[in-house]
Design a protein around this motif. Structure first.
Motif, PDB file in Angstrom:
ATOM      1  N   UNK A  69       0.786  -1.232   0.000  1.00 47.41           N
ATOM      2  CA  UNK A  69       0.000   0.000   0.000  1.00 47.41           C
ATOM      3  C   UNK A  69       0.814   1.275   0.000  1.00 47.41           C
ATOM      4  N   UNK A  70       2.054   1.258   0.502  1.00 46.20           N
ATOM      5  CA  UNK A  70       2.881   2.468   0.554  1.00 46.20           C
ATOM      6  C   UNK A  70       4.009   2.321  -0.471  1.00 46.20           C
ATOM      7  N   UNK A  71       4.015   3.150  -1.519  1.00 43.05           N
ATOM      8  CA  UNK A  71       5.036   3.023  -2.560  1.00 43.05           C
ATOM      9  C   UNK A  71       6.353   3.682  -2.134  1.00 43.05           C
ATOM     10  N   UNK A  72       7.378   3.424  -2.923  1.00 46.22           N
ATOM     11  CA  UNK A  72       8.687   4.039  -2.714  1.00 46.22           C
ATOM     12  C   UNK A  72       8.908   5.059  -3.826  1.00 46.22           C
ATOM     13  N   UNK A  73       9.268   6.284  -3.433  1.00 42.38           N
ATOM     14  CA  UNK A  73       9.613   7.332  -4.390  1.00 42.38           C
ATOM     15  C   UNK A  73      11.139   7.438  -4.410  1.00 42.38           C
ATOM     16  N   UNK A  74      11.717   7.197  -5.558  1.00 47.15           N
ATOM     17  CA  UNK A  74      13.177   7.253  -5.686  1.00 47.15           C
ATOM     18  C   UNK A  74      13.529   8.317  -6.723  1.00 47.15           C
ATOM     19  N   UNK A  75      14.408   9.270  -6.355  1.00 44.98           N
ATOM     20  CA  UNK A  75      14.797  10.363  -7.250  1.00 44.98           C
ATOM     21  C   UNK A  75      16.293  10.236  -7.522  1.00 44.98           C
ATOM     22  N   UNK A  76      16.635  10.123  -8.799  1.00 44.93           N
ATOM     23  CA  UNK A  76      18.040   9.992  -9.195  1.00 44.93           C
ATOM     24  C   UNK A  76      18.260  10.838 -10.437  1.00 44.93           C
ATOM     25  N   UNK A  77      19.191  11.805 -10.324  1.00 48.05           N
ATOM     26  CA  UNK A  77      19.520  12.703 -11.434  1.00 48.05           C
ATOM     27  C   UNK A  77      18.276  13.437 -11.945  1.00 48.05           C
ATOM     28  N   UNK A  78      17.442  13.886 -11.020  1.00 44.85           N
ATOM     29  CA  UNK A  78      16.269  14.684 -11.350  1.00 44.85           C
ATOM     30  C   UNK A  78      15.080  13.904 -11.823  1.00 44.85           C
ATOM     31  N   UNK A  79      15.194  12.612 -11.968  1.00 44.57           N
ATOM     32  CA  UNK A  79      14.075  11.782 -12.418  1.00 44.57           C
ATOM     33  C   UNK A  79      13.453  11.071 -11.233  1.00 44.57           C
ATOM     34  N   UNK A  80      12.119  11.130 -11.189  1.00 45.15           N
ATOM     35  CA  UNK A  80      11.381  10.503 -10.094  1.00 45.15           C
ATOM     36  C   UNK A  80      10.878   9.138 -10.558  1.00 45.15           C
ATOM     37  N   UNK A  81      11.265   8.107  -9.839  1.00 50.24           N
ATOM     38  CA  UNK A  81      10.806   6.753 -10.130  1.00 50.24           C
ATOM     39  C   UNK A  81       9.909   6.297  -8.987  1.00 50.24           C
ATOM     40  N   UNK A  82       8.723   5.828  -9.338  1.00 51.20           N
ATOM     41  CA  UNK A  82       7.795   5.318  -8.319  1.00 51.20           C
ATOM     42  C   UNK A  82       7.792   3.805  -8.391  1.00 51.20           C
ATOM     43  N   UNK A  83       8.153   3.187  -7.304  1.00 50.56           N
ATOM     44  CA  UNK A  83       8.089   1.718  -7.215  1.00 50.56           C
ATOM     45  C   UNK A  83       6.825   1.389  -6.444  1.00 50.56           C
ATOM     46  N   UNK A  84       5.868   0.851  -7.132  1.00 51.08           N
ATOM     47  CA  UNK A  84       4.549   0.654  -6.545  1.00 51.08           C
ATOM     48  C   UNK A  84       4.558  -0.512  -5.562  1.00 51.08           C
ATOM     49  N   UNK A  85       3.741  -0.363  -4.565  1.00 55.90           N
ATOM     50  CA  UNK A  85       3.625  -1.398  -3.538  1.00 55.90           C
ATOM     51  C   UNK A  85       2.678  -2.496  -4.008  1.00 55.90           C
ATOM     52  N   UNK A  86       2.800  -3.666  -3.379  1.00 56.98           N
ATOM     53  CA  UNK A  86       1.873  -4.761  -3.673  1.00 56.98           C
ATOM     54  C   UNK A  86       0.508  -4.462  -3.051  1.00 56.98           C
ATOM     55  N   UNK A  87      -0.516  -5.096  -3.605  1.00 58.65           N
ATOM     56  CA  UNK A  87      -1.869  -4.928  -3.093  1.00 58.65           C
ATOM     57  C   UNK A  87      -2.240  -5.987  -2.056  1.00 58.65           C
ATOM     58  N   UNK A  88      -1.259  -6.781  -1.684  1.00 59.48           N
ATOM     59  CA  UNK A  88      -1.513  -7.805  -0.664  1.00 59.48           C
ATOM     60  C   UNK A  88      -1.674  -7.098   0.679  1.00 59.48           C
ATOM     61  N   UNK A  89      -2.805  -7.290   1.380  1.00 59.48           N
ATOM     62  CA  UNK A  89      -3.014  -6.556   2.635  1.00 59.48           C
ATOM     63  C   UNK A  89      -2.205  -7.157   3.784  1.00 59.48           C
ATOM     64  N   UNK A  90      -1.834  -6.280   4.709  1.00 53.88           N
ATOM     65  CA  UNK A  90      -1.245  -6.721   5.978  1.00 53.88           C
ATOM     66  C   UNK A  90      -2.364  -6.707   6.992  1.00 53.88           C
ATOM     67  N   UNK A  91      -2.912  -7.875   7.305  1.00 52.73           N
ATOM     68  CA  UNK A  91      -4.065  -7.971   8.188  1.00 52.73           C
ATOM     69  C   UNK A  91      -5.343  -8.001   7.385  1.00 52.73           C
ATOM     70  N   UNK A  92      -6.417  -8.510   7.990  1.00 46.97           N
ATOM     71  CA  UNK A  92      -7.694  -8.613   7.306  1.00 46.97           C
ATOM     72  C   UNK A  92      -7.749  -9.831   6.417  1.00 46.97           C
ATOM     73  N   UNK A  93      -8.792  -9.910   5.613  1.00 44.59           N
ATOM     74  CA  UNK A  93      -9.001 -11.066   4.745  1.00 44.59           C
ATOM     75  C   UNK A  93      -8.027 -11.024   3.568  1.00 44.59           C
ATOM     76  N   UNK A  94      -7.329 -12.129   3.331  1.00 44.26           N
ATOM     77  CA  UNK A  94      -6.370 -12.237   2.232  1.00 44.26           C
ATOM     78  C   UNK A  94      -7.074 -12.803   1.009  1.00 44.26           C
ATOM     79  N   UNK A  95      -7.320 -11.959   0.026  1.00 43.20           N
ATOM     80  CA  UNK A  95      -7.990 -12.406  -1.196  1.00 43.20           C
ATOM     81  C   UNK A  95      -6.992 -12.842  -2.262  1.00 43.20           C
ATOM     82  N   UNK A  96      -5.698 -12.808  -1.914  1.00 51.18           N
ATOM     83  CA  UNK A  96      -4.675 -13.088  -2.916  1.00 51.18           C
ATOM     84  C   UNK A  96      -4.042 -14.471  -2.736  1.00 51.18           C
ATOM     85  N   UNK A  97      -4.599 -15.264  -1.853  1.00 51.31           N
ATOM     86  CA  UNK A  97      -4.121 -16.645  -1.706  1.00 51.31           C
ATOM     87  C   UNK A  97      -2.664 -16.716  -1.305  1.00 51.31           C
ATOM     88  N   UNK A  98      -1.900 -17.466  -2.065  1.00 54.40           N
ATOM     89  CA  UNK A  98      -0.506 -17.723  -1.728  1.00 54.40           C
ATOM     90  C   UNK A  98       0.449 -16.727  -2.371  1.00 54.40           C
TER      91      UNK A  98
END
Length: 491
Positions: free
Chosen positions: A377-406
């Motif tokens: 749920x929380x992505x990583x923002x990485x900035x290198x040489x003026x370029x912003x790269x967003x590394x997206x987080x997984x949608x697997x929840x921490x806690x609650x019902x796991x709809x993503x199986x294994x």
């Protein structure tokens, strides 16, 4: 004494003087003529006293009217002039040799005026004033008396009596009628006032009863307020104590800066305690830092933050697991177990982004080491040489019902390079409403902001990040909607 019903009302008394003024002037002209004719007929001459009085009689009515006009109370002034009239009529009686036929019309006409203007009281005072005039004039006229005057001399006096009596009677009728109407109107008003007073008394009694009930209710409310105030104070003290506990459990920022000198951690709870928290750990080979956003905010979120902090400490410091993807998997399992979510169907959990940085000889391995990231749920923002790269987080929840199986969390690996920066933000920052259109701040604006500030020293970057969201919020007069956590590290 009470005035008769035909007496002049207070409203109209002030205008009487102007109406009597012409009658007074004519009356004194007639008196002068009577005095001069009488004196000449019986003595073939006119006495000095008579001449002086006649000269005075020509001026006196005008002086009386002037006095009437200049006094604050015209009614009182007119009464004073009427009493003076009776005094000078006494003089007229003496100057016509105390002839009743000649003097009586003047006294009768003015006495009627007195009675109309002031009732019995002014009538009696007028007679007294008349007697004083007779007595004072007697000393100058040697008390000469004539029994019967010639009929021709009686004409002016009786003309005055006839005209004056009827004129005064007319005024008394006109203003007496007004007085009767006013009295009837006042009586009707008094009757209505009595009825209204009776109704008001009933209303006052009802209001008094209501006031007693309100007083009792107010006392009850005040007692309830005291109880609520005491409870609120206890709750506030408990929350303040919970805040101290939460702040004590989270790592000190000085500890973070000791391992990562070019870094900042901005922690901004929406309420006293927060559902957002940050976590930090250091091993011989790595530095780990995480930003987490628990379900809810305030006290419920704070409880989840304590659970998450303890589980992260156990996973990394006790069990020695340092790979971010494995940490998240163990954290997901741990929360499900602690909250017994398979039994209670509890859906609480958290979003979290966690980074691990390679170290060598107590420093970051720039050029040879890597940055490892995994997120839910929380992505990583990485900035290198003026370029912003967003590394997206997984949608697997921490806690609650796991709809993503294994499904497993994905591990991202980036080489550590000089000048690169990376950031973790909870969604309290990007979801904040504001701006001229009152919209969410959003990730694109955050990307633009990071691209602008990534070369600044980290304290300045933290200040810009704070001020930007504050200006955004105030532009739409919005309150802070959620807890905010922001972490920035510059290599």
């Amino acid at each position: 004494m009470n005035q008769p019903e035909s007496a002049i009302t207070e409203k109209n008394k002030g205008s009487i003087g102007r109406r009597i003024y012409p009658l007074r002037v004519v009356g004194y002209w007639l008196a002068i003529a009577t005095i001069l004719l009488t004196q000449w007929h019986y003595k073939a001459e006119i006495s000095t006293v008579a001449l002086v009085f006649c000269g005075w009689a020509l001026v006196y009515p005008h002086l009386g009217f002037l006095y009437y006009r200049r006094q604050r109370s015209s009614h009182a002034a007119e009464q004073h002039v009427l009493l003076a009239d009776m005094f000078w009529i006494g003089w007229i009686s003496a100057l016509v040799f105390y002839s009743p036929a000649l003097a009586a019309p003047f006294a009768i006409a003015n006495s009627a005026t007195n009675f109309s203007m002031g009732g019995m009281k002014l009538f009696l005072l007028g007679l007294i004033s008349y007697a004083l005039g007779v007595l004072s004039a007697g000393f100058f006229t040697d008390w000469e008396y004539i029994a019967v005057a010639e009929s021709s001399l009686m004409i002016p006096a009786f003309v005055y009596l006839f005209a004056g009596s009827h004129y005064i009677g007319f005024l008394s009728y006109v203003y007496g009628t007004s007085a009767r109407k006013s009295k009837k109107h006042i009586a009707e008003q008094n009757s209505r006032l009595l009825e209204q007073t009776s109704e008001l008394m009933v209303l006052n009694e009802e209001i008094s009863q209501q006031a007693e009930e309100i007083s009792a209710q107010r006392q009850n409310i005040e007692e309830q307020n005291r109880l609520l105030s005491r409870r609120n104070r206890n709750i506030s003290e408990s929350i303040a104590y919970a805040r101290r506990i939460q702040q004590a459990i989270m790592p000190q920022q000085s500890e973070v800066r000791a391992a990562l000198p070019q870094s900042f951690v901005w922690f901004s709870p929406k309420e006293v305690v927060s559902g957002d928290f940050y976590w930090f750990a250091r091993t011989e080979q790595q530095v780990l830092i995480a930003a987490a956003d628990c379900t809810g905010h305030g006290i419920p979120g704070a409880f989840m933050s304590l659970i998450g902090n303890d589980l992260l400490h156990e996973i990394v410091s006790v069990r020695g697991i340092t790979r971010p993807d494995l940490i998240l998997e163990e954290l997901r399992l741990g929360i499900g177990k602690v909250l017994r979510q398979h039994e209670t169907l509890n859906q609480d959990g958290m979003e979290i982004g966690i980074c691990a940085l390679d170290m060598a000889d107590g420093k970051l391995s720039v050029g040879s080491g890597n940055l490892y990231y995994a997120g839910s749920g929380i992505p990583l923002y990485c900035v290198n040489q003026g370029k912003v790269q967003i590394i997206r987080a997984d949608k697997i929840p921490i806690g609650g019902r796991n709809r993503f199986g294994a499904m497993q969390f994905q591990l991202h690996q980036l080489p550590l390079r000089e000048g690169m920066s990376f950031y973790l933000f909870s969604d309290g920052y990007t979801d904040q409403f504001g701006g001229s259109s009152n919209r969410k701040f959003g990730r694109k604006r955050l990307e633009q902001l990071l691209a602008e500030i990534h070369l600044l020293p980290m304290p300045q970057q933290e200040g810009r990040i704070k001020q930007t969201i504050e200006d955004w919020r105030q532009a739409a007069d919005e309150k802070q909607l959620d807890d905010i956590i922001a972490i920035g590290v510059q290599i």
